[in-house]
Design an enzyme around this catalytic site. Sequence first.
Site, PDB file in Angstrom:
ATOM      1  N   GLY A  11       0.710  -1.258   0.010  1.00 33.22           N
ATOM      2  CA  GLY A  11      -0.006  -0.069   0.050  1.00 33.22           C
ATOM      3  C   GLY A  11       0.903   1.325   0.059  1.00 33.22           C
ATOM      4  CG  ASN A  13       1.819   3.212  -6.047  1.00 36.14           C
ATOM      5  OD1 ASN A  13       2.439   4.090  -6.392  1.00 36.14           O
ATOM      6  ND2 ASN A  13       2.653   2.047  -5.998  1.00 36.14           N
ATOM      7  CG  MET A  89      -0.901  -8.417  -6.031  1.00 35.97           C
ATOM      8  SD  MET A  89      -0.062  -7.328  -7.186  1.00 35.97           S
ATOM      9  CE  MET A  89       0.793  -8.877  -7.671  1.00 35.97           C
ATOM     10  CG  LEU A  92     -10.453  -5.329 -11.621  1.00 35.50           C
ATOM     11  CD1 LEU A  92     -10.267  -3.921 -11.732  1.00 35.50           C
ATOM     12  CD2 LEU A  92     -11.202  -5.501 -10.422  1.00 35.50           C
ATOM     13  CG  ASN A 106      -3.120  -1.149 -12.620  1.00 36.09           C
ATOM     14  OD1 ASN A 106      -2.822  -1.246 -11.279  1.00 36.09           O
ATOM     15  ND2 ASN A 106      -2.328  -1.848 -13.564  1.00 36.09           N
ATOM     16  CG  HIS A 108       2.387  -2.493 -15.067  1.00 33.51           C
ATOM     17  ND1 HIS A 108       1.980  -3.639 -14.569  1.00 33.51           N
ATOM     18  CD2 HIS A 108       3.344  -2.836 -15.961  1.00 33.51           C
ATOM     19  CE1 HIS A 108       2.883  -4.620 -14.877  1.00 33.51           C
ATOM     20  NE2 HIS A 108       3.657  -4.079 -15.874  1.00 33.51           N
TER      21      HIS A 108
HETATM   22  C1  GRF Z   1       3.802  -1.370  -7.276  1.00 37.48           C
HETATM   23  O1  GRF Z   1       4.971  -1.653  -7.712  1.00 37.48           O
HETATM   24  C2  GRF Z   1       2.692  -1.390  -8.570  1.00 37.48           C
HETATM   25  O2  GRF Z   1       3.175  -0.622  -9.569  1.00 37.48           O
HETATM   26  C3  GRF Z   1       2.454  -2.730  -8.725  1.00 37.48           C
HETATM   27  O3  GRF Z   1       2.531  -3.368  -7.228  1.00 37.48           O
HETATM   28  C4  GRF Z   1       3.332  -2.639  -6.691  1.00 37.48           C
HETATM   29  C5  GRF Z   1       2.542  -2.115  -5.510  1.00 37.48           C
HETATM   30  O4  GRF Z   1       3.094  -1.583  -4.494  1.00 37.48           O
HETATM   31  N1  GRF Z   1       1.282  -2.711  -9.520  1.00 37.48           N
HETATM   32  P1  GRF Z   1       2.587  -0.672  -3.265  1.00 37.48           P
HETATM   33  O5  GRF Z   1       1.319  -1.803  -2.679  1.00 37.48           O
HETATM   34  O6  GRF Z   1       1.717   0.246  -3.819  1.00 37.48           O
HETATM   35  O7  GRF Z   1       3.487  -0.421  -2.268  1.00 37.48           O
END
Ligand code: GRF
Length: 189
Positions: A11, A13, A89, A92, A106, A108
């Site tokens: 979490g 982000n 993860m 959808l 999203n 990535h």
């Molecule tokens: C990030 O690298 C994001 O790009 C990918 O999964 C990771 C999630 O990291 N989809 P966090 O849970 O936001 O720390």
Amino acid sequence: MKIGILISGRGSNMAAISDAMASGEIPASKVAVVISDKAGAEGLTKARDRGIETVVVERKGRSRAEHDTEIGDELEKRGVELICLAGYMRLLSPEFVRRFAGKIVNIHPSLLPAFPGLDAQKQAFDAGVKVTGCTVHYVDELLDHGPVILQKEVPRLPDDTVETLTQRILNEEHDLYIAALKKLQSEVQ
Ligand code: GRF
């Protein structure tokens, strides 16, 4: 702009987006709810520490569509206008993507369309690219696919390991997600 964030893990982000909304860096926006499909997700604690409502919706052997319906109902109940996937993860269901058409984004950790799927940073590292990066995009029915909102390049340095490269990409992810949401927020003004 009321947003809902879907997570499965750390979490970071989610935390960056929430802090940018709380401080006004992303104006007139609020995280209405953080939803995780994993009860033990570290990000749930980060959300609660920030006073954000959290909901756990586990799959519990249901079909993808049934699971997504419950998540969608939780989002709708709270009047969420934009759904941010942040380390969510699960792919959808097409039903969910159609239900919230054009309202799901999203992040990535690669320069899409290069290296979709798991371990994108390692995929790029192993491929020996000199530049990789991260992408914020609208979500369609395919994995890590849909119109790009913003991208940021991150160079692979000569002494990089997968770990150091991954960490530098993650730092850029936080800024890129905030920049992308500022852009979307300014468009709905
Ligand atoms: C990030 O690298 C994001 O790009 C990918 O999964 C990771 C999630 O990291 N989809 P966090 O849970 O936001 O720390």
